[in-house]
Design a protein around this motif. Structure first.
Motif, PDB file in Angstrom:
ATOM      1  N   ILE A  23      21.842 -66.657  46.974  1.00  0.00           N
ATOM      2  CA  ILE A  23      20.857 -65.705  47.500  1.00  0.00           C
ATOM      3  C   ILE A  23      20.806 -65.796  49.020  1.00  0.00           C
ATOM      4  O   ILE A  23      20.750 -64.780  49.709  1.00  0.00           O
ATOM      5  CB  ILE A  23      19.460 -65.968  46.884  1.00  0.00           C
ATOM      6  CG1 ILE A  23      19.495 -65.715  45.378  1.00  0.00           C
ATOM      7  CG2 ILE A  23      18.402 -65.128  47.555  1.00  0.00           C
ATOM      8  CD1 ILE A  23      19.846 -64.300  44.978  1.00  0.00           C
ATOM      9  N   VAL A  24      20.861 -67.008  49.554  1.00  0.00           N
ATOM     10  CA  VAL A  24      20.883 -67.187  51.008  1.00  0.00           C
ATOM     11  C   VAL A  24      22.124 -66.513  51.593  1.00  0.00           C
ATOM     12  O   VAL A  24      22.053 -65.853  52.636  1.00  0.00           O
ATOM     13  CB  VAL A  24      20.819 -68.686  51.386  1.00  0.00           C
ATOM     14  CG1 VAL A  24      21.112 -68.903  52.855  1.00  0.00           C
ATOM     15  CG2 VAL A  24      19.455 -69.253  51.027  1.00  0.00           C
ATOM     16  N   PHE A  47      22.412 -71.009  42.743  1.00  0.00           N
ATOM     17  CA  PHE A  47      21.831 -69.675  42.785  1.00  0.00           C
ATOM     18  C   PHE A  47      21.062 -69.462  44.090  1.00  0.00           C
ATOM     19  O   PHE A  47      21.173 -68.411  44.720  1.00  0.00           O
ATOM     20  CB  PHE A  47      20.912 -69.466  41.577  1.00  0.00           C
ATOM     21  CG  PHE A  47      20.348 -68.076  41.487  1.00  0.00           C
ATOM     22  CD1 PHE A  47      21.170 -67.003  41.173  1.00  0.00           C
ATOM     23  CD2 PHE A  47      19.009 -67.834  41.723  1.00  0.00           C
ATOM     24  CE1 PHE A  47      20.667 -65.720  41.094  1.00  0.00           C
ATOM     25  CE2 PHE A  47      18.494 -66.562  41.649  1.00  0.00           C
ATOM     26  CZ  PHE A  47      19.326 -65.498  41.324  1.00  0.00           C
ATOM     27  N   LYS A  48      20.298 -70.463  44.520  1.00  0.00           N
ATOM     28  CA  LYS A  48      19.568 -70.368  45.787  1.00  0.00           C
ATOM     29  C   LYS A  48      20.519 -70.196  46.964  1.00  0.00           C
ATOM     30  O   LYS A  48      20.280 -69.384  47.852  1.00  0.00           O
ATOM     31  CB  LYS A  48      18.698 -71.618  46.006  1.00  0.00           C
ATOM     32  CG  LYS A  48      17.488 -71.685  45.131  1.00  0.00           C
ATOM     33  CD  LYS A  48      16.714 -72.968  45.409  1.00  0.00           C
ATOM     34  CE  LYS A  48      15.572 -73.137  44.449  1.00  0.00           C
ATOM     35  NZ  LYS A  48      14.868 -74.405  44.669  1.00  0.00           N
ATOM     36  N   LYS A  49      21.609 -70.956  46.942  1.00  0.00           N
ATOM     37  CA  LYS A  49      22.597 -70.836  48.014  1.00  0.00           C
ATOM     38  C   LYS A  49      23.258 -69.462  48.002  1.00  0.00           C
ATOM     39  O   LYS A  49      23.558 -68.900  49.052  1.00  0.00           O
ATOM     40  CB  LYS A  49      23.644 -71.933  47.906  1.00  0.00           C
ATOM     41  CG  LYS A  49      23.121 -73.301  48.283  1.00  0.00           C
ATOM     42  CD  LYS A  49      24.192 -74.367  48.160  1.00  0.00           C
ATOM     43  CE  LYS A  49      23.622 -75.728  48.522  1.00  0.00           C
ATOM     44  NZ  LYS A  49      24.625 -76.787  48.395  1.00  0.00           N
ATOM     45  N   ARG A  86      20.614 -73.986  39.494  1.00  0.00           N
ATOM     46  CA  ARG A  86      19.521 -73.428  40.269  1.00  0.00           C
ATOM     47  C   ARG A  86      19.811 -73.542  41.777  1.00  0.00           C
ATOM     48  O   ARG A  86      19.556 -72.600  42.521  1.00  0.00           O
ATOM     49  CB  ARG A  86      18.249 -74.170  39.888  1.00  0.00           C
ATOM     50  CG  ARG A  86      17.034 -73.636  40.587  1.00  0.00           C
ATOM     51  CD  ARG A  86      15.795 -74.174  39.989  1.00  0.00           C
ATOM     52  NE  ARG A  86      15.419 -73.252  38.934  1.00  0.00           N
ATOM     53  CZ  ARG A  86      14.389 -73.374  38.175  1.00  0.00           C
ATOM     54  NH1 ARG A  86      13.630 -74.417  38.285  1.00  0.00           N
ATOM     55  NH2 ARG A  86      14.120 -72.477  37.270  1.00  0.00           N
ATOM     56  N   GLU A  87      20.326 -74.683  42.194  1.00  0.00           N
ATOM     57  CA  GLU A  87      20.650 -74.883  43.607  1.00  0.00           C
ATOM     58  C   GLU A  87      21.747 -73.918  44.053  1.00  0.00           C
ATOM     59  O   GLU A  87      21.680 -73.356  45.136  1.00  0.00           O
ATOM     60  CB  GLU A  87      21.090 -76.340  43.839  1.00  0.00           C
ATOM     61  CG  GLU A  87      21.313 -76.690  45.288  1.00  0.00           C
ATOM     62  CD  GLU A  87      20.036 -76.651  46.116  1.00  0.00           C
ATOM     63  OE1 GLU A  87      20.154 -76.383  47.334  1.00  0.00           O
ATOM     64  OE2 GLU A  87      18.937 -76.863  45.578  1.00  0.00           O
TER      65      GLU A  87
END
Length: 180
Positions: free
Chosen positions: A8-9, A4-6, A1-2
């Motif tokens: 997207i950023v 994936f967030k990175k 999840r982390e």
């Protein structure tokens, strides 16, 4: 999840940088609007690739981020080539030709190069997919299949979406200016 967030950023940051760069580089043909339309076309490519990941049940992992970032670079290159052709044709044609015709002429001039580049890449990726299936290497398959679809999607968005959407934006902007 982390991760994936990175990822997207990273995509958002890359998109902002692209809008700024395209806006500056193509300021003579509308600048920021060209950049925004290019990013909209890229979002189309990313959504198509994401759909392939979901439809085929591939995990959203580092391969997904690699595919997305590769497609961003690959597709924006085709769009920039078309914008560059529009800029050159606008310089040589001036206001002699309506914008829609100018964009159409520019896209047609780039069509062979864009199609050949995309189809060659897609065929190479298809070969990789076949070898990955024969050798049962799922990690390569989860990269190559969405990448192949993304390349074809990038061809479509560069040729059919970005030029058309940009022309529509410019014509609406001109109509508003004329009305004012």
């Amino acid at each position: 999840r982390e991760f994936f967030k990175k990822g997207i950023v990273a995509v958002i940051f890359a998109s902002v940088i692209m809008v700024v760069y395209i806006g500056f580089r193509f300021r003579k043909i509308g600048g920021a609007s060209a950049g925004i339309v290019a990013v909209i076309a890229l979002l189309h490519d990313i959504l198509i690739s994401f759909g392939i990941f979901v439809l085929l049940g591939f995990p959203i992992n580092d391969n997904f981020i690699a595919v997305v970032l590769t497609i961003l670079g690959y597709s924006i290159n085709d769009t920039i080539v078309i914008y560059d052709r529009i800029r050159e044709n606008k310089r040589t044609q001036g206001d002699k030709m309506p914008l829609g015709e100018l964009v159409n002429m520019s896209i047609n001039q780039c069509m062979r190069r864009t199609v050949n580049t995309s189809l060659t890449t897609a065929m190479a990726l298809l070969c990789i997919c076949v070898v990955a299936v024969l050798m049962n290497v799922s990690s390569i398959l989860t990269f190559a299949v969405p990448m192949m679809v993304g390349v074809i999607s990038g061809l479509y968005s560069s040729v059919f979406l970005s030029g058309s959407l940009w022309t529509l934006w410019q014509e609406k902007k001109a109509a508003k200016a004329k009305a004012a």
